[in-house]
Enzyme design. Structure first.
Site, PDB file in Angstrom:
ATOM      1  N   SER A 142       5.521   0.264  -3.873  1.00  0.00           N
ATOM      2  CA  SER A 142       6.092   1.389  -4.171  1.00  0.00           C
ATOM      3  C   SER A 142       7.021   1.753  -3.040  1.00  0.00           C
ATOM      4  CB  SER A 142       4.906   2.734  -4.009  1.00  0.00           C
ATOM      5  OG  SER A 142       4.113   2.553  -2.875  1.00  0.00           O
ATOM      6  N   ASP A 382       1.497  12.317   3.162  1.00  0.00           N
ATOM      7  CA  ASP A 382       1.743  10.875   2.877  1.00  0.00           C
ATOM      8  C   ASP A 382       2.799  10.650   3.921  1.00  0.00           C
ATOM      9  OD1 ASP A 382       3.150   8.597   2.329  1.00  0.00           O
ATOM     10  OD2 ASP A 382       2.846   9.048   0.216  1.00  0.00           O
ATOM     11  N   HIS A 385       5.469   6.807   2.396  1.00  0.00           N
ATOM     12  CA  HIS A 385       6.661   6.910   1.529  1.00  0.00           C
ATOM     13  C   HIS A 385       7.709   7.868   1.887  1.00  0.00           C
ATOM     14  CE1 HIS A 385       3.125   5.555  -1.140  1.00  0.00           C
ATOM     15  NE2 HIS A 385       3.972   4.804  -1.649  1.00  0.00           N
TER      16      HIS A 385
END
Ligand SMILES: *[C@@H]1O[C@H](CO)[C@@H](O)[C@H](O)[C@H]1NC(C)=O
Ligand SMILES: *[C@@H]1O[C@H](CO)[C@@H](O)[C@H](O)[C@H]1NC(C)=O
Ligand SMILES: *[C@@H]1O[C@H](CO)[C@@H](O)[C@H](O)[C@H]1NC(C)=O
Ligand SMILES: *[C@@H]1O[C@H](CO)[C@@H](O)[C@H](O)[C@H]1NC(C)=O
Ligand SMILES: *[C@@H]1O[C@H](CO)[C@@H](O)[C@H](O)[C@H]1NC(C)=O
Ligand SMILES: *[C@@H]1O[C@H](CO)[C@@H](O)[C@H](O)[C@H]1NC(C)=O
Ligand SMILES: *[C@@H]1O[C@H](CO)[C@@H](O)[C@H](O)[C@H]1NC(C)=O
Ligand SMILES: *[C@@H]1O[C@H](CO)[C@@H](O)[C@H](O)[C@H]1NC(C)=O
Length: 411
Positions: A142, A382, A385
């Site tokens: 990702s 997070d 990312h």
């Protein structure tokens, strides 16, 4: 940075990797940028379609000895961001931090300045010229998907409505500039080699099982692609050991992550050497994308993470999340390769960017965080990312710089 032993593998997953693929609809503006003072060079395409022009201006030319990965982040709210979050319809919710409620936008306004030279200014039309009749494919997890989306956003605004398309064909996503017959693609393969996490939307995160010597199923989809950009790191770094097979699919064993990573990279190397035509194809490998999970690493005594960080780290910094043993394995595998693979060593420059992660303004298991989760950044931020626009745009500016150099003819 030094005292880190080869055995020390940090667990990088207090946050589960969100994985839902979302697709938007197209809006656009046409905006021609061809510079009158450009010089015309020829570039190498496939032999049957040689001699297409790419315009390379003097500012585009880099001293080949210049290390693009050494330098600093400069505040530049005039030229950056290179696109607006809400002008790019292809961004998934995971990366649109402002829309998701992030109060500050400073993270969008930093420009990477290499110490010894300048990066060429990103020109979407030049990139499209380079990619004419070609496929550019990003392969990985990702984090790599965000780099793919960044590249699409950097390019798409110059293409008029109806002349571009975007489709999901799991595990692929494909953006096409129709008039150029150019595609920018993404292929989900979080370990590069095959694994039980290969389903693009429905994959296990907690349970991992990697087939260290299997790559051909993926490889079929990569054959003949003109520019391949690989990345694989964070999925390996869950525990010091990882379950994997080698030889028989039935024979599951626990491997040290470093051992498993090396074997997987060797499988990848063998695939490259038997499949890639170095005269027609170019291969890149992205170094690991750093994480900022523990604020004590840059702010001794603190107990947080990347949440509430608004500025890049000043001065030298390397987080323990960026495993040097893995870096060394990559170094060795790439050194032994019989074909040229360009290693884009973006780890250090991204290390400084503790301010640029999605924190609580992204997704968790495919859903935006709830109000309650947002109020608990210690558990829910997070720090893996990145927001877009943001750091992955810089990775693409660097990739663009390399592509510009390799597809021009200096004669
Ligand atoms: C795996 O790692 C452990 C320590 O973490 C080490 O003692 C052992 O020798 C390693 N095994 C292999 C096969 O590399
Ligand atoms: C850009 O940054 C400068 C210096 O911080 C600031 O004075 C200026 O208001 C900013 N401009 C915009 C458009 O945000
Ligand atoms: C379009 O691009 C594809 C993929 O690069 C290539 O195989 C095909 O021949 C191109 N089509 C034309 C009409 O040139
Ligand atoms: C996801 O995969 C699991 C295991 O393979 C399966 O049991 C489940 O039905 C799948 N879910 C969806 C929504 O496809
Ligand atoms: C490997 O798989 C076994 C059986 O599912 C499990 O008990 C063990 O924890 C796994 N090891 C790792 C390192 O994930
Ligand atoms: C965020 O940082 C600001 C200033 O650095 C501080 O005043 C504030 O309390 C912090 N907020 C949280 C939730 O940590
Ligand atoms: C990548 O850059 C880092 C930091 O600048 C350096 O320590 C590392 O050796 C480099 N890796 C490779 C494979 O060159
Ligand atoms: C790899 O690149 C170097 C420098 O650009 C070049 O001299 C060399 O011939 C290339 N090797 C192969 C196998 O293409």
């Amino acid at each position: 940075m030094k005292g880190q032993s080869a055995e020390r593998i940090q667990s990088l997953f207090p946050v589960l990797l969100a994985s839902l693929l979302v697709l938007g609809t197209a809006q656009l503006v046409f905006d021609s940028l061809k510079s009158a003072k450009s010089y015309v060079f020829q570039y190498y395409g496939k032999p049957e379609k040689l001699r297409k022009s790419v315009f390379v201006s003097p500012e585009d030319r880099m001293d080949e000895s210049c290390n693009l990965f050494e330098g600093q982040w400069i505040w530049d709210n005039v030229s950056y961001p290179l696109y607006e979050e809400n002008s790019c319809p292809y961004l998934v919710k995971q990366t649109t931090c402002l829309k998701n409620g992030r109060p500050d936008s400073f993270y969008q306004n930093w420009r990477w300045q290499p110490r010894a030279c300048n990066l060429p200014r990103f020109d979407p039309l030049k990139l499209l010229d380079i990619l004419r009749d070609k496929r550019l494919m990003f392969i990985g997890d990702s984090v790599q998907r965000a780099q793919f989306e960044s590249m699409v956003c950097l390019v798409q605004s110059v293409i008029p409505k109806g002349k571009k398309s975007f489709k999901r064909d799991p595990p692929r996503k494909i953006f096409k500039a129709k008039e150029y017959n150019a595609t920018i693609e993404y292929y989900w393969a979080p370990f590069i080699v095959e694994s039980i996490s290969d389903h693009a939307t429905n994959h296990t995160v907690l349970k991992r099982l990697v087939n260290l010597d299997s790559i051909s199923k993926h490889g079929k989809s990569w054959e003949g692609v003109d520019v391949l950009v690989f990345e694989s790191y964070v999925w390996w770094m869950y525990r010091p050991q990882i379950n994997a097979t080698y030889g028989s699919m039935e024979d599951v064993q626990e491997y040290n992550v470093t051992t498993a990573y090396r074997i997987a990279m060797e499988t990848w190397r063998n695939w490259l050497e038997s499949t890639i035509n170095p005269h027609l194809q170019k291969v890149f490998f992205m170094s690991m994308s750093p994480t900022h999970l523990w604020s004590w690493e840059w702010k001794p005594g603190s107990r947080g993470n990347c949440f509430n960080e608004s500025y890049p780290i000043q001065g030298s910094y390397w987080g323990t999340g960026s495993n040097l043993a893995i870096m060394e394995i990559l170094h060795e595998v790439l050194q032994d390769l019989k074909i040229n693979v360009t290693f884009l060593n973006i780890t250090q420059l991204s290390e400084y960017r503790k301010d640029a992660h999605t924190t609580v303004f992204g997704e968790r298991r495919g859903k935006l965080l709830t109000k309650e989760q947002r109020a608990d950044p210690l558990n829910f931020a997070d720090c893996i990312h990145w927001c877009l626009p943001g750091v992955p745009d810089t990775w693409n500016e660097i990739l663009y710089a390399y592509l510009l150099q390799s597809y021009q003819n200096f004669l």
